[in-house]
Design a protein around this motif. Structure first.
Motif, PDB file in Angstrom:
ATOM      1  N   TYR A   3      -3.885   0.288 -11.914  1.00 41.70           N
ATOM      2  CA  TYR A   3      -3.130  -0.596 -11.156  1.00 41.70           C
ATOM      3  C   TYR A   3      -2.962  -2.250 -11.735  1.00 41.70           C
ATOM      4  O   TYR A   3      -3.910  -2.394 -12.488  1.00 41.70           O
ATOM      5  CB  TYR A   3      -3.925  -0.653  -9.637  1.00 41.70           C
ATOM      6  CG  TYR A   3      -3.689   0.392  -8.798  1.00 41.70           C
ATOM      7  CD1 TYR A   3      -2.699   0.310  -8.004  1.00 41.70           C
ATOM      8  CD2 TYR A   3      -4.592   1.508  -8.925  1.00 41.70           C
ATOM      9  CE1 TYR A   3      -2.506   1.493  -6.906  1.00 41.70           C
ATOM     10  CE2 TYR A   3      -4.376   2.625  -8.304  1.00 41.70           C
ATOM     11  CZ  TYR A   3      -3.236   2.707  -7.226  1.00 41.70           C
ATOM     12  OH  TYR A   3      -3.243   3.752  -6.490  1.00 41.70           O
ATOM     13  N   ASN A  16      -9.635  -7.350  -1.256  1.00 46.91           N
ATOM     14  CA  ASN A  16      -9.170  -6.191  -2.234  1.00 46.91           C
ATOM     15  C   ASN A  16      -9.649  -5.811  -3.479  1.00 46.91           C
ATOM     16  O   ASN A  16      -9.962  -4.841  -3.727  1.00 46.91           O
ATOM     17  CB  ASN A  16      -7.567  -6.558  -2.153  1.00 46.91           C
ATOM     18  CG  ASN A  16      -6.778  -5.177  -2.391  1.00 46.91           C
ATOM     19  OD1 ASN A  16      -6.785  -4.277  -2.011  1.00 46.91           O
ATOM     20  ND2 ASN A  16      -5.922  -5.310  -3.544  1.00 46.91           N
ATOM     21  N   GLY A  36       0.441  -3.060  -7.521  1.00 48.32           N
ATOM     22  CA  GLY A  36       0.220  -3.052  -6.165  1.00 48.32           C
ATOM     23  C   GLY A  36       0.380  -4.474  -5.519  1.00 48.32           C
ATOM     24  O   GLY A  36       1.117  -5.161  -5.903  1.00 48.32           O
ATOM     25  N   VAL A  80      -6.423   5.431  -2.039  1.00 46.29           N
ATOM     26  CA  VAL A  80      -5.774   4.586  -3.192  1.00 46.29           C
ATOM     27  C   VAL A  80      -6.640   5.357  -4.117  1.00 46.29           C
ATOM     28  O   VAL A  80      -6.271   5.702  -5.250  1.00 46.29           O
ATOM     29  CB  VAL A  80      -5.871   3.234  -2.923  1.00 46.29           C
ATOM     30  CG1 VAL A  80      -5.792   2.634  -4.492  1.00 46.29           C
ATOM     31  CG2 VAL A  80      -4.766   2.666  -2.095  1.00 46.29           C
ATOM     32  N   ASP A  97       2.580   1.812  -2.992  1.00 47.59           N
ATOM     33  CA  ASP A  97       1.460   2.637  -4.307  1.00 47.59           C
ATOM     34  C   ASP A  97       1.431   4.020  -3.786  1.00 47.59           C
ATOM     35  O   ASP A  97       1.292   4.935  -4.831  1.00 47.59           O
ATOM     36  CB  ASP A  97       0.068   2.018  -3.878  1.00 47.59           C
ATOM     37  CG  ASP A  97       0.040   0.364  -3.888  1.00 47.59           C
ATOM     38  OD1 ASP A  97       0.799   0.000  -4.490  1.00 47.59           O
ATOM     39  OD2 ASP A  97      -1.062  -0.181  -3.560  1.00 47.59           O
ATOM     40  N   ILE A 150      -8.485   2.528   1.402  1.00 48.59           N
ATOM     41  CA  ILE A 150      -9.070   2.558  -0.150  1.00 48.59           C
ATOM     42  C   ILE A 150      -9.195   3.935  -0.579  1.00 48.59           C
ATOM     43  O   ILE A 150      -9.284   4.100  -1.588  1.00 48.59           O
ATOM     44  CB  ILE A 150     -10.128   1.496  -0.468  1.00 48.59           C
ATOM     45  CG1 ILE A 150     -10.460   1.355  -1.944  1.00 48.59           C
ATOM     46  CG2 ILE A 150     -11.338   2.115   0.395  1.00 48.59           C
ATOM     47  CD1 ILE A 150      -9.291   0.702  -2.524  1.00 48.59           C
ATOM     48  N   LEU A 183       0.845  -1.195  -0.085  1.00 55.19           N
ATOM     49  CA  LEU A 183      -0.041   0.173   0.014  1.00 55.19           C
ATOM     50  C   LEU A 183       0.747   1.174  -0.111  1.00 55.19           C
ATOM     51  O   LEU A 183       0.601   2.096  -0.761  1.00 55.19           O
ATOM     52  CB  LEU A 183      -0.956  -0.095   1.285  1.00 55.19           C
ATOM     53  CG  LEU A 183      -1.527   1.292   1.643  1.00 55.19           C
ATOM     54  CD1 LEU A 183      -2.692   1.456   0.526  1.00 55.19           C
ATOM     55  CD2 LEU A 183      -2.428   1.228   2.964  1.00 55.19           C
ATOM     56  N   ILE A 218      -3.019  -5.804 -10.107  1.00 60.32           N
ATOM     57  CA  ILE A 218      -3.124  -6.443  -8.692  1.00 60.32           C
ATOM     58  C   ILE A 218      -3.076  -7.726  -8.552  1.00 60.32           C
ATOM     59  O   ILE A 218      -3.535  -8.696  -9.331  1.00 60.32           O
ATOM     60  CB  ILE A 218      -4.589  -5.872  -8.322  1.00 60.32           C
ATOM     61  CG1 ILE A 218      -4.849  -4.508  -8.151  1.00 60.32           C
ATOM     62  CG2 ILE A 218      -4.946  -6.471  -6.857  1.00 60.32           C
ATOM     63  CD1 ILE A 218      -3.898  -3.725  -7.275  1.00 60.32           C
ATOM     64  N   LEU A 260     -11.429  -2.181  -4.840  1.00 54.22           N
ATOM     65  CA  LEU A 260     -10.717  -1.569  -6.086  1.00 54.22           C
ATOM     66  C   LEU A 260     -11.981  -1.224  -7.017  1.00 54.22           C
ATOM     67  O   LEU A 260     -12.111  -0.073  -7.598  1.00 54.22           O
ATOM     68  CB  LEU A 260      -9.545  -2.279  -6.630  1.00 54.22           C
ATOM     69  CG  LEU A 260      -8.216  -2.184  -5.784  1.00 54.22           C
ATOM     70  CD1 LEU A 260      -7.425  -3.328  -6.347  1.00 54.22           C
ATOM     71  CD2 LEU A 260      -7.788  -0.788  -5.862  1.00 54.22           C
ATOM     72  N   GLU A 278      -4.410  -2.792  -0.594  1.00 54.07           N
ATOM     73  CA  GLU A 278      -5.023  -1.495  -1.035  1.00 54.07           C
ATOM     74  C   GLU A 278      -6.409  -1.087  -0.250  1.00 54.07           C
ATOM     75  O   GLU A 278      -6.660   0.042   0.082  1.00 54.07           O
ATOM     76  CB  GLU A 278      -5.247  -1.366  -2.532  1.00 54.07           C
ATOM     77  CG  GLU A 278      -4.177  -1.180  -3.598  1.00 54.07           C
ATOM     78  CD  GLU A 278      -3.132  -2.490  -3.804  1.00 54.07           C
ATOM     79  OE1 GLU A 278      -2.049  -2.356  -4.143  1.00 54.07           O
ATOM     80  OE2 GLU A 278      -3.628  -3.365  -3.431  1.00 54.07           O
TER      81      GLU A 278
END
Length: 991
Positions: A295, A330, A277, A288, A259, A285, A256, A297, A334, A281
């Motif tokens: 991203y 996660n 990432g 982010v 990021d 969030i 994180l 992921i 996102l 995240e």
């Protein structure tokens, strides 16, 4: 293999051999050209996520899609493949991999750190390797390709994962029938960056995360300067970096805070990095989401910890348990934040874990359409290849998956993965799935036969009642052979059955008994109702929404359910230590409103305010620690003798539990200092300890400081380096003089109006010369204290603060004359040679000579009891109590130039306050409430509740982990989550 499919594959293989390089001479055989089409009909097509065409057709030729839809007609010379009841999806695209590109092994270390580069004609730092071209090291890996094909991938972007600037990658089709010329879709897929150093050089800088961040920031400035023709010599690294700026820019992080660090770099450099990432995240969030970055992921959700042994279970922290519980959310987080992301298999142990991980993510809210986008259209878009990858459309590469149904359904089978029109059979579609339980009747006896994995590696169990018999199975070309023993298996007597199966049951066929006689048998699949009943039971268990522990602020132990907010608070009848002319006020009220101290007086009232009875208690301004090393991922950038360009802000860890512990000790503000590994260290981060807030909300950007250091550490007396200047105290002085002279010359160039190369290191030193940035210097002996003040005088600026300053009592008059403050320890001495002359009266003597004096911690444990450290100056030197209290409040506020905001209780100042249970410098004093800008970030009653919540959460998560193990799921060994405490001379090793 089906003959039609075999013929199709053979024709396409011949096409690949002869048509890809048509100008090649033919020295063996006859050259032929394949002009055939391949026509897939009656399929359920999924041209792109969210789009479905039933009974559709797809036509391909020369490795590309010619047409797709319901009305497509098959040309006369087409090989027709009927895909009735089957589905076609576009093959997946992997954006981040090292496929076929070996990462160099780390070189062995030498006697001393290496400070100089090893290459001529390239950038001055070996870890910038933008000239790397993955194609030069590429070798097609058939085994890895096979695994990726089975996982659904058709194309991937690969690169050499080595260095901070890693050069350009390549885009490769997983066409195992082709050659390199055919597989390479693009020799320049993207430009890659990371925070990890190259394995090909021992060059020491950067040696920290803030150093790596600073170097990348400088690289882009230098690349721009170079591109404008301002450099007379060649720099092959910068040339390559500039040449690759037309590509997607992919930056790999490790979680994180990488990021957010990368997003900050993106903003500063203007480069739209695509961020690889860390899968965590979800923890922040909103922050982010605010990056608005794209991203890549991972979905490598971790296994539960094995907590069966209660002693081992104690090793596992709440943070570790929460990560296991919350990580699967996660992708959904996102998705719900509206962020664009691709999915990578890079961190998986094997690509075959992809589908199980995705199915887990679906249970936690990820939508199948989102997942399909993240594997097809989004990576194609981010790579700039939407016209040829990620979808089934005219002109795109014929990369397609043939499945038995919904590609994400656990029961669905991926039969084939076509890449560039080349067929790869994953599972033979002609093989009938005969998995299930059967009632087997042979010669008047009844058995239970269970067959599993029939389309892969078939296995069988045969039972007579509750007795399991020895058994073997053979299943080839539709013929089933099963052999099993009698109840007495030691006699080695076997019954054998053979039949040709069909998709329907019952079966019948020939059986050979142990005595050699032939007879017949029947096998009837158990009633669907029995199977469905068990399946429904399992489905009910699976469909139960997983229990996810709610996030907290921050998402660690002692985090709050809701982000604390400022309140209107009225403290009544307190003993108020104002640190102003009014002194200590008895039975006084203080009103806090809108994050500020609104009123100080008696008999105050405020409608709607939360009233706190402070009778018998003491209210003070918050403690300020002028020298702290908590809340950081890294402390020292020791790779160069000057690291003025690095910023502690780039290494802040806002989740560090020591923030909460400091608040419990009444600390509201700290100066997060760089360490003392080099004479010129990095830029400080002056922080309000707003537990659960973002880094930006904590750091005071207006407070601009830098760490310098003197003594044993900077000349490397304690870690045996013999190659970095300086090696003596004389050399330290010369280095300061040299660097400030360079900074003055840099200023002159900058002010001349002519083009100049921006240098972040010189920019920082210029700020010192212009009194825009201020020095806190690590110091011990009087000779060096005098030396640095003389250097400052010669360049017409002053040192702001000497920290440690344990021989300050010897030069207090000179310090007062120079105007420098002294922030010291109360009673530390003799812990190393240059501290031998330290005395506990140091603070009192400096204060008596007019030096602005403070007491600091330099230690996470001491930071929590600075109130007691201040009291020691009353014992050693007789400092009055109000002045002693200022040593940890108003005086450090003045040192940090924030006394207009904090450090005393005065109307209009920030409400940084502490309510103490008793006299604040008593060993019995406990901070009952600690406020930062009117927000209660520590409350002793809330602390008791949090302790109970932590125990309850750990118990709940332990039960969940035990349940996971009982279900037969994989577990990982319990491991202790040990916290590393950082101090002045902590040296990091950056990979």
């Amino acid at each position: 293999m089906n003959k039609k499919l075999f013929l199709t594959g053979w024709l396409l293989f011949m096409f690949c051999l002869v048509s890809a390089q048509e100008y090649f001479p033919v020295n063996d055989g006859v050259k032929t050209i394949n002009t055939n089409y391949t026509f897939f009909k009656n399929a359920t097509l999924h041209p792109s996520p969210g789009e479905t065409i039933k009974d559709g057709s797809l036509l391909i030729k020369d490795g590309k899609i010619v047409s797709v839809g319901k009305s497509v007609k098959a040309p006369k010379n087409a090989v027709v493949i009927d895909l009735q009841d089957k589905h076609i999806y576009p093959s997946f695209v992997e954006m981040y991999s090292t496929f076929g590109v070996e990462v160099p092994k780390r070189q062995g270390g030498g006697r001393s750190p290496q400070y100089e580069p090893t290459r001529d004609g390239y950038y001055w730092n070996d870890h910038i390797r933008a000239e790397t071209n993955a194609l030069n090291d590429f070798k097609y890996d058939n085994k890895a390709a096979e695994d990726l094909l089975k996982a659904g991938f058709g194309v991937l972007s690969s690169h050499k994962a080595d260095g901070l600037a890693r050069g350009n990658g390549i885009l490769v089709a997983l066409n195992s029938d082709g050659n390199t010329a055919e597989r390479l879709i693009d020799t320049r897929s993207a430009q890659f960056f990371s925070f990890d150093k190259t394995n090909l050089s021992q060059q020491s800088y950067p040696g920290s995360i803030m150093g790596a961040t600073a170097l990348i920031r400088q690289v882009f400035v230098d690349a721009d300067w170079y591109a404008k023709g301002n450099v007379d010599t060649r720099d092959l690294s910068l040339e390559a970096l500039n040449a690759n700026m037309d590509l997607p820019q992919i930056f790999v992080g490790n979680g994180l805070y990488d990021d957010l660090r990368i997003a900050s770099l993106s903003k500063e450099t203007g480069v739209p990095f695509i961020i690889v990432g860390g899968g965590d995240e979800y923890k922040r969030i909103d922050e982010v989401k605010a990056t608005q970055a794209s991203y890549i992921i991972p979905v490598n959700f971790q296994d539960a910890y094995d907590v069966e042994d209660p002693y081992q279970a104690d090793y596992v922290s709440l943070s570790q348990m929460l990560e296991w519980n919350q990580e699967p959310t996660n992708p959904a987080k996102l998705q719900d934040a509206g962020l664009k992301f691709a999915i990578t298999t890079n961190d998986l142990k094997s690509p075959d874990e992809l589908f199980p991980m995705l199915r887990k993510a679906f249970k936690y809210g990820l939508k199948e359409e989102t997942a399909l986008k993240a594997l097809t259209t989004i990576p194609a878009e981010l790579l700039g290849k939407s016209d040829v990858l990620g979808a089934l459309k005219q002109g795109a590469w014929a990369n397609l998956l043939i499945t038995s149904g919904n590609i994400f359904d656990e029961e669905s089978i991926v039969y084939e993965n076509w890449v560039q029109g080349s067929q790869n059979i994953i599972k033979d579609a002609s093989v009938i799935d005969i998995d299930g339980s059967y009632t087997l009747n042979v010669s008047g006896k009844s058995y239970e036969m269970t067959i599993s994995k029939s389309t892969e590696k078939p296995s069988v169990t045969v039972k007579n009642g509750d007795t399991k018999l020895g058994s073997k199975i053979g299943y080839t070309d539709g013929w089933l052979n099963v052999m099993f023993t009698g109840i007495d298996s030691d006699t080695k007597e076997y019954t054998r059955i053979i039949t040709q199966v069909s998709a329907t049951t019952p079966w019948s066929g020939k059986a050979i008994l142990p005595d050699g006689k032939e007879t017949s048998f029947t096998a009837t699949k158990k009633a669907d109702s029995e199977t469905e009943e068990k399946k429904n039971e399992n489905d009910d268990k699976e469909e139960t929404s997983p229990v996810v522990i709610p996030l907290t602020y921050p998402n660690v132990a002692y985090g709050y359910d809701k982000k604390p907010e400022a309140k209107t608070i009225l403290f009544k009848n307190a003993t108020v230590w104002t640190n102003e002319e009014a002194g200590i006020l008895e039975e006084t009220d203080v009103l806090v409103k809108n994050g500020k101290i609104a009123k100080v007086g008696k008999d105050l009232s405020a409608g709607g305010a939360m009233t706190v009875d402070a009778t018998g208690k003491h209210l003070t301004s918050g403690i300020i620690d002028e020298h702290s090393h908590i809340a950081a991922f890294s402390i020292n950038e020791s790779g160069q003798n000057s690291s003025a360009e690095v910023r502690m802000k780039d290494a802040v860890n806002p989740d560090d539990i020591d923030i909460y512990r400091d608040l419990a000790g009444g600390v509201t503000t700290i100066q997060l200092l760089h360490g003392s590994a080099n004479p010129i260290g990095g830029q400080s981060a002056v922080m309000k300890l707003k537990w659960g807030s973002s880094i930006e909300e904590m750091v005071l950007d207006e407070a601009k400081f830098i760490k310098f250091a003197l003594g044993e550490n900077v000349k490397q007396s304690n870690w045996g380096s013999y190659s970095r200047f300086p090696q003596t105290r004389m050399g330290v002085q010369q280095m300061f003089t040299d660097y400030f002279q360079r900074a003055r010359e840099y200023q002159n160039r900058k002010n001349s109006g002519k083009p100049f190369r921006k240098d972040y290191e010189m920019e920082t030193l210029s700020e010192i010369l212009n009194a825009e940035r201020f020095i806190t210097s690590h110091s011990y002996v009087q000779s060096e204290i005098n030396m640095l003040m003389k250097v400052a005088d010669s360049f017409d600026f002053r040192i702001n603060t000497f920290t440690h300053i344990l021989e300050g009592y010897k030069v207090a008059d000179k310090m007062a004359e120079h105007g420098v403050a002294g922030s010291t320890f109360s009673d530390w001495w003799a812990y190393k040679y240059e501290v031998n002359d330290a005395i506990p009266y140091n603070a009192a003597i400096m204060w008596s000579q007019g030096v602005l004096t403070g007491i600091n911690s330099d230690d996470a444990e001491m930071s929590r009891r600075l109130n007691q450290e201040a009291a020691k100056t009353m014992k050693y030197g007789g400092v009055p109590e109000e002045e002693a209290w200022k040593f940890v409040t108003l005086n450090p506020a003045k040192m940090l130039h924030i006394e207009n905001r904090t450090g005393s209780i005065k109307e209009g100042k920030d409400a940084d306050l502490v309510l103490w249970s008793t006299y604040p410098m008593s060993v019995s004093a406990v901070a009952e409430k600690t406020l930062v800008e009117g927000v209660v970030y520590f409350d002793i009653e809330k602390d008791k509740e949090l302790k109970q919540e932590i125990a309850e959460k750990k118990n709940k998560l332990t039960t969940m982990m035990l349940g996971a193990k009982n279900k037969g799921l994989k577990t990982q060994p319990a491991k202790k989550d040990e916290k590393q405490r950082l101090d002045c001379d902590t040296l990091e090793t950056l990979n």
